[in-house]
Design a protein around this motif. Structure first.
Motif, mmCIF file in Angstrom:
data_model
loop_
_atom_site.group_PDB
_atom_site.id
_atom_site.type_symbol
_atom_site.label_atom_id
_atom_site.label_comp_id
_atom_site.label_asym_id
_atom_site.label_seq_id
_atom_site.Cartn_x
_atom_site.Cartn_y
_atom_site.Cartn_z
ATOM 1 N N THR A 1 0.834 -1.193 0.000
ATOM 2 C CA THR A 1 0.000 0.000 0.000
ATOM 3 C C THR A 1 0.874 1.250 0.000
ATOM 4 O O THR A 1 2.061 1.192 0.341
ATOM 5 C CB THR A 1 -0.941 0.043 1.218
ATOM 6 O OG1 THR A 1 -0.149 0.170 2.403
ATOM 7 C CG2 THR A 1 -1.824 -1.202 1.295
ATOM 8 N N GLN A 2 0.270 2.374 -0.348
ATOM 9 C CA GLN A 2 0.990 3.645 -0.333
ATOM 10 C C GLN A 2 1.512 3.941 1.071
ATOM 11 O O GLN A 2 2.642 4.392 1.242
ATOM 12 C CB GLN A 2 0.081 4.786 -0.801
ATOM 13 C CG GLN A 2 0.767 6.135 -0.831
ATOM 14 C CD GLN A 2 1.785 6.251 -1.947
ATOM 15 O OE1 GLN A 2 1.442 6.090 -3.107
ATOM 16 N NE2 GLN A 2 3.036 6.519 -1.611
ATOM 17 N N SER A 3 0.709 3.654 2.086
ATOM 18 C CA SER A 3 1.114 3.890 3.471
ATOM 19 C C SER A 3 2.344 3.057 3.845
ATOM 20 O O SER A 3 3.280 3.559 4.466
ATOM 21 C CB SER A 3 -0.049 3.563 4.408
ATOM 22 O OG SER A 3 0.313 3.711 5.748
ATOM 23 N N ALA A 4 2.355 1.785 3.449
ATOM 24 C CA ALA A 4 3.518 0.923 3.735
ATOM 25 C C ALA A 4 4.743 1.404 2.967
ATOM 26 O O ALA A 4 5.846 1.451 3.518
ATOM 27 C CB ALA A 4 3.200 -0.523 3.371
ATOM 28 N N ALA A 5 4.555 1.788 1.714
ATOM 29 C CA ALA A 5 5.673 2.281 0.903
ATOM 30 C C ALA A 5 6.281 3.535 1.516
ATOM 31 O O ALA A 5 7.507 3.669 1.595
ATOM 32 C CB ALA A 5 5.215 2.543 -0.529
ATOM 33 N N ASP A 6 5.430 4.450 1.964
ATOM 34 C CA ASP A 6 5.918 5.679 2.595
ATOM 35 C C ASP A 6 6.727 5.362 3.852
ATOM 36 O O ASP A 6 7.787 5.954 4.091
ATOM 37 C CB ASP A 6 4.763 6.614 2.937
ATOM 38 C CG ASP A 6 4.063 7.187 1.716
ATOM 39 O OD1 ASP A 6 4.629 7.118 0.597
ATOM 40 O OD2 ASP A 6 2.931 7.689 1.877
ATOM 41 N N HIS A 7 6.229 4.436 4.654
ATOM 42 C CA HIS A 7 6.920 4.062 5.889
ATOM 43 C C HIS A 7 8.281 3.417 5.574
ATOM 44 O O HIS A 7 9.285 3.748 6.206
ATOM 45 C CB HIS A 7 6.045 3.114 6.706
ATOM 46 C CG HIS A 7 6.665 2.703 7.998
ATOM 47 N ND1 HIS A 7 6.727 3.534 9.094
ATOM 48 C CD2 HIS A 7 7.292 1.558 8.366
ATOM 49 C CE1 HIS A 7 7.346 2.918 10.074
ATOM 50 N NE2 HIS A 7 7.692 1.717 9.663
ATOM 51 N N ILE A 8 8.295 2.505 4.620
ATOM 52 C CA ILE A 8 9.543 1.844 4.234
ATOM 53 C C ILE A 8 10.554 2.876 3.733
ATOM 54 O O ILE A 8 11.715 2.869 4.131
ATOM 55 C CB ILE A 8 9.280 0.770 3.155
ATOM 56 C CG1 ILE A 8 8.451 -0.375 3.737
ATOM 57 C CG2 ILE A 8 10.587 0.255 2.565
ATOM 58 C CD1 ILE A 8 7.855 -1.315 2.701
ATOM 59 N N LYS B 1 16.210 7.262 6.621
ATOM 60 C CA LYS B 1 16.792 7.501 7.940
ATOM 61 C C LYS B 1 18.009 6.601 8.161
ATOM 62 O O LYS B 1 19.012 7.030 8.723
ATOM 63 C CB LYS B 1 15.756 7.233 9.033
ATOM 64 C CG LYS B 1 16.242 7.603 10.421
ATOM 65 C CD LYS B 1 15.319 7.144 11.538
ATOM 66 C CE LYS B 1 13.924 7.647 11.435
ATOM 67 N NZ LYS B 1 13.106 7.276 12.618
ATOM 68 N N ARG B 2 17.927 5.384 7.677
ATOM 69 C CA ARG B 2 19.019 4.421 7.820
ATOM 70 C C ARG B 2 20.220 4.826 6.957
ATOM 71 O O ARG B 2 21.354 4.541 7.303
ATOM 72 C CB ARG B 2 18.505 3.042 7.411
ATOM 73 C CG ARG B 2 19.443 1.914 7.670
ATOM 74 C CD ARG B 2 18.718 0.581 7.411
ATOM 75 N NE ARG B 2 19.607 -0.522 7.656
ATOM 76 C CZ ARG B 2 20.058 -1.349 6.726
ATOM 77 N NH1 ARG B 2 19.687 -1.202 5.480
ATOM 78 N NH2 ARG B 2 20.873 -2.324 7.043
ATOM 79 N N GLY B 3 19.950 5.458 5.823
ATOM 80 C CA GLY B 3 21.023 5.952 4.978
ATOM 81 C C GLY B 3 21.489 4.995 3.897
ATOM 82 O O GLY B 3 22.280 5.356 3.045
#
Length: 107
Positions: free
Chosen positions: A6-13, A19-21
């Protein structure tokens, strides 16, 4: 059949990879554990395995190992916030039952 994101999961990933870089995406798999028999596993992918199956949507990549794929066919990976709880949600058509705590499932 494919895995959908989903778009929500993609945004979170994407946020967490940024952030991890580094990293190419997530690996989604299953392992034998828990009171119902199987549990979902998620980890970052820096180097995909040769046999991994790749699914891409909304600009993110999800890798699945060939042993886990039969259990995950048709699954939708979502991310939701509900009150104080947040996390990935799995809509897996192969799931026959889940334990009360939601940590494991049966196919």
């Amino acid at each position: 059949m494919a895995i959908t994101i989903t778009q929500s999961a993609a945004d979170h990933i994407r946020r967490h990879l940024d952030k991890r870089g580094h990293g190419l995406g997530l690996r989604l798999g299953v392992k034998a554990t828990g009171c119902s028999g199987m549990a979902y596993q998620i980890e970052y992918v820096d180097e995909p395995a040769a046999a991994d199956q790749l699914f891409q949507q909304f600009g993110v990549s999800v890798y699945i190992d060939p042993d886990s794929l039969p259990y995950l066919q048709g699954t939708e990976l979502d991310y939701a916030r509900e009150g104080l709880n947040e996390g990935f949600r799995f809509r897996n058509p192969n799931e026959k039952a889940a334990c009360g705590c939601g940590e494991s499932f049966t196919v």
